[in-house]
Design a protein around this motif. Structure first.
Motif, PDB file in Angstrom:
ATOM      1  N   VAL A   1       7.998 -18.406 -12.731  1.00 15.82           N
ATOM      2  CA  VAL A   1       8.417 -17.274 -12.172  1.00 15.82           C
ATOM      3  C   VAL A   1       7.993 -15.850 -12.805  1.00 15.82           C
ATOM      4  N   ALA A   2       8.351 -15.711 -14.176  1.00 13.34           N
ATOM      5  CA  ALA A   2       8.066 -14.303 -14.634  1.00 13.34           C
ATOM      6  C   ALA A   2       6.903 -13.865 -14.613  1.00 13.34           C
ATOM      7  N   LEU A   3       5.696 -15.002 -14.525  1.00  9.90           N
ATOM      8  CA  LEU A   3       4.381 -14.625 -14.186  1.00  9.90           C
ATOM      9  C   LEU A   3       4.023 -14.281 -13.025  1.00  9.90           C
ATOM     10  N   VAL A   4       4.759 -15.056 -12.087  1.00 13.44           N
ATOM     11  CA  VAL A   4       4.609 -14.459 -10.674  1.00 13.44           C
ATOM     12  C   VAL A   4       4.877 -13.111 -10.424  1.00 13.44           C
ATOM     13  N   HIS A   5       6.077 -12.601 -10.939  1.00 15.87           N
ATOM     14  CA  HIS A   5       6.293 -11.153 -10.804  1.00 15.87           C
ATOM     15  C   HIS A   5       5.472 -10.268 -11.423  1.00 15.87           C
ATOM     16  N   GLN A   6       4.789 -10.706 -12.769  1.00 17.11           N
ATOM     17  CA  GLN A   6       3.831  -9.770 -13.357  1.00 17.11           C
ATOM     18  C   GLN A   6       2.503  -9.635 -12.582  1.00 17.11           C
ATOM     19  N   MET A   7       2.142 -10.723 -11.711  1.00 17.10           N
ATOM     20  CA  MET A   7       1.135 -10.625 -10.923  1.00 17.10           C
ATOM     21  C   MET A   7       1.256  -9.823  -9.614  1.00 17.10           C
ATOM     22  N   MET A   8       2.440  -9.375  -9.263  1.00 16.51           N
ATOM     23  CA  MET A   8       2.562  -9.017  -7.882  1.00 16.51           C
ATOM     24  C   MET A   8       3.191  -7.591  -7.934  1.00 16.51           C
ATOM     25  N   GLU A   9       3.836  -7.370  -9.233  1.00 14.51           N
ATOM     26  CA  GLU A   9       4.571  -6.072  -9.417  1.00 14.51           C
ATOM     27  C   GLU A   9       3.585  -5.085 -10.207  1.00 14.51           C
ATOM     28  N   ASN A  10       3.092  -3.940  -9.536  1.00 13.84           N
ATOM     29  CA  ASN A  10       2.327  -3.112 -10.316  1.00 13.84           C
ATOM     30  C   ASN A  10       2.783  -1.606  -9.928  1.00 13.84           C
ATOM     31  N   PRO A  11       3.193  -0.956 -11.008  1.00 14.21           N
ATOM     32  CA  PRO A  11       3.783   0.444 -10.709  1.00 14.21           C
ATOM     33  C   PRO A  11       2.635   1.253 -10.059  1.00 14.21           C
ATOM     34  N   CYS A  12       1.435   0.994 -10.268  1.00 16.68           N
ATOM     35  CA  CYS A  12       0.361   1.891  -9.590  1.00 16.68           C
ATOM     36  C   CYS A  12       0.385   1.823  -8.038  1.00 16.68           C
ATOM     37  N   VAL A  13       0.629   0.649  -7.604  1.00 16.30           N
ATOM     38  CA  VAL A  13       0.789   0.245  -6.159  1.00 16.30           C
ATOM     39  C   VAL A  13       2.033   1.280  -5.562  1.00 16.30           C
ATOM     40  N   ASN A  14       2.999   1.237  -6.049  1.00 17.20           N
ATOM     41  CA  ASN A  14       4.076   2.176  -5.895  1.00 17.20           C
ATOM     42  C   ASN A  14       3.861   3.660  -5.731  1.00 17.20           C
ATOM     43  N   GLU A  15       3.086   4.093  -6.748  1.00 15.71           N
ATOM     44  CA  GLU A  15       2.488   5.277  -6.911  1.00 15.71           C
ATOM     45  C   GLU A  15       1.730   5.728  -5.908  1.00 15.71           C
ATOM     46  N   ALA A  16       0.826   4.822  -5.356  1.00 19.11           N
ATOM     47  CA  ALA A  16      -0.042   5.063  -4.272  1.00 19.11           C
ATOM     48  C   ALA A  16       0.634   5.247  -3.153  1.00 19.11           C
ATOM     49  N   ILE A  17       1.459   4.427  -2.788  1.00 19.06           N
ATOM     50  CA  ILE A  17       2.525   4.476  -1.525  1.00 19.06           C
ATOM     51  C   ILE A  17       3.199   5.713  -1.488  1.00 19.06           C
ATOM     52  N   ASP A  18       3.726   6.040  -2.553  1.00 22.43           N
ATOM     53  CA  ASP A  18       4.450   7.396  -2.534  1.00 22.43           C
ATOM     54  C   ASP A  18       3.581   8.762  -2.164  1.00 22.43           C
ATOM     55  N   GLN A  19       2.411   8.580  -2.772  1.00 23.55           N
ATOM     56  CA  GLN A  19       1.446   9.562  -2.302  1.00 23.55           C
ATOM     57  C   GLN A  19       1.096   9.595  -1.072  1.00 23.55           C
ATOM     58  N   PHE A  20       0.776   8.459  -0.631  1.00 23.91           N
ATOM     59  CA  PHE A  20       0.500   8.378   0.948  1.00 23.91           C
ATOM     60  C   PHE A  20       1.587   9.047   1.797  1.00 23.91           C
ATOM     61  N   ASN A  21       2.895   8.568   1.418  1.00 24.60           N
ATOM     62  CA  ASN A  21       3.808   8.964   2.284  1.00 24.60           C
ATOM     63  C   ASN A  21       4.343  10.577   2.178  1.00 24.60           C
ATOM     64  N   GLN A  22       3.923  11.008   0.935  1.00 29.08           N
ATOM     65  CA  GLN A  22       4.016  12.340   0.671  1.00 29.08           C
ATOM     66  C   GLN A  22       3.269  13.078   1.467  1.00 29.08           C
ATOM     67  N   ASP A  23       1.672  12.844   1.642  1.00 26.26           N
ATOM     68  CA  ASP A  23       0.811  13.413   2.244  1.00 26.26           C
ATOM     69  C   ASP A  23       0.801  13.417   3.696  1.00 26.26           C
ATOM     70  N   TRP A  24       1.645  12.153   4.392  1.00 26.73           N
ATOM     71  CA  TRP A  24       1.965  12.130   5.622  1.00 26.73           C
ATOM     72  C   TRP A  24       3.143  13.085   6.093  1.00 26.73           C
ATOM     73  N   LEU A  25       3.927  13.177   4.939  1.00 24.41           N
ATOM     74  CA  LEU A  25       5.321  14.418   5.518  1.00 24.41           C
ATOM     75  C   LEU A  25       4.834  15.434   5.227  1.00 24.41           C
ATOM     76  N   ASP A  26       3.729  15.883   4.353  1.00 27.35           N
ATOM     77  CA  ASP A  26       3.294  17.378   4.201  1.00 27.35           C
ATOM     78  C   ASP A  26       2.850  17.620   5.518  1.00 27.35           C
ATOM     79  N   SER A  27       2.198  16.736   6.376  1.00 25.41           N
ATOM     80  CA  SER A  27       1.137  17.162   7.451  1.00 25.41           C
ATOM     81  C   SER A  27       2.118  16.872   8.719  1.00 25.41           C
ATOM     82  N   PHE A  28       3.134  15.919   8.889  1.00 24.34           N
ATOM     83  CA  PHE A  28       3.833  15.560  10.008  1.00 24.34           C
ATOM     84  C   PHE A  28       5.288  15.843   9.859  1.00 24.34           C
ATOM     85  N   GLY A  29       5.844  16.038   8.849  1.00 23.73           N
ATOM     86  CA  GLY A  29       7.427  16.330   8.643  1.00 23.73           C
ATOM     87  C   GLY A  29       8.111  15.081   8.691  1.00 23.73           C
ATOM     88  N   THR A  30       7.660  13.901   9.134  1.00 24.24           N
ATOM     89  CA  THR A  30       8.604  12.700   9.093  1.00 24.24           C
ATOM     90  C   THR A  30       7.975  11.377   9.229  1.00 24.24           C
TER      91      THR A  30
END
Length: 223
Positions: free
Chosen positions: A188-217
């Motif tokens: 189980v621990a290795l499965v989580h290591q293979m799927m959980e990557n902080p870089c992915v969350n950082e990318a998602i946060d950036q995408f969402n922020q860019d969307w918010l900056d343009s559309f407000g919601t």
């Protein structure tokens, strides 16, 4: 190619089988002992956690062929889609051969060499499980061993599948999956290591922020 969970943790089986394409669950005597629940009660719980889908693997604790066969026949009645794991030595191969005639599906486990896998497959095992990290610790050539097994099976036992086990890092898992006919069972621990990557969350946060900056919601609806 399939991915199995190597665990007896019922909650993690529920969580990960819901999230990921898990083909089933493998156990061994150490995993079962850590759970504190004997097979008679543990196996149905695993089956329920999988919602009735997938394969379940459980290992014998007997050491001579007659007792292995008797124990395997009992284990095989506990849940459906069950695969009996048998360590591959002389007595184990003898039992695998006999169980093939009984219609019991087996996995040859504790594989350290290609010749072990070869004889287990010829005896009738449907799976062989090389111990990746343990082989690496002994010889440093686990992936070469799996490649040799894959080559032997392709020539002599095409219905037998490789199920890589005993992983300690994600590179070992990916290297094993790169080999034809190879599936893996992962802690189980290795499965989580293979799927959980902080870089992915950082990318998602950036995408969402860019969307918010343009559309407000964060919505596709027009204001």
């Amino acid at each position: 190619m399939s991915v199995y969970l190597d665990t007896s943790d019922i909650e993690q089986i529920k969580i990960l089988s819901d999230l990921l394409p898990i083909a089933g669950v493998t156990t061994n005597p150490t995993i079962v002992a850590k759970s504190g629940v004997k097979m008679l009660n543990l196996l149905p719980r695993i089956r329920d956690a999988l919602d009735g889908d997938g394969l379940i693997f459980g290992q014998v604790i007997s050491t001579n062929a007659d007792d292995i066969v008797a124990e395997a026949l009992k284990l095989n009645q506990m849940v459906d889609n069950f695969i009996v794991k048998i360590p591959v030595n002389m007595q184990g191969v003898k039992a695998i051969k006999r169980l093939k005639n009984e219609g019991v599906t087996t996995l040859g486990t504790a594989i350290y060499t290609s010749q072990q896998a070869f004889f287990a497959a010829l005896a009738g095992a449907s799976f062989v499980a090389p111990y990746i990290n343990r082989i690496d610790m002994l010889t440093g050539n686990a992936i070469e061993t799996v490649e040799s097994i894959s080559n032997l099976l392709s020539h002599h036992a095409q219905t037998c599948q490789i199920l890589g086990a005993s992983f300690k890092n994600t590179k070992q898992v990916i290297d094993c999956l790169s080999i034809p006919q190879a599936s893996v069972t992962i802690p189980v621990a290795l499965v989580h290591q293979m799927m959980e990557n902080p870089c992915v969350n950082e990318a998602i946060d950036q995408f969402n922020q860019d969307w918010l900056d343009s559309f407000g919601t964060l919505s596709h609806e027009e204001k």
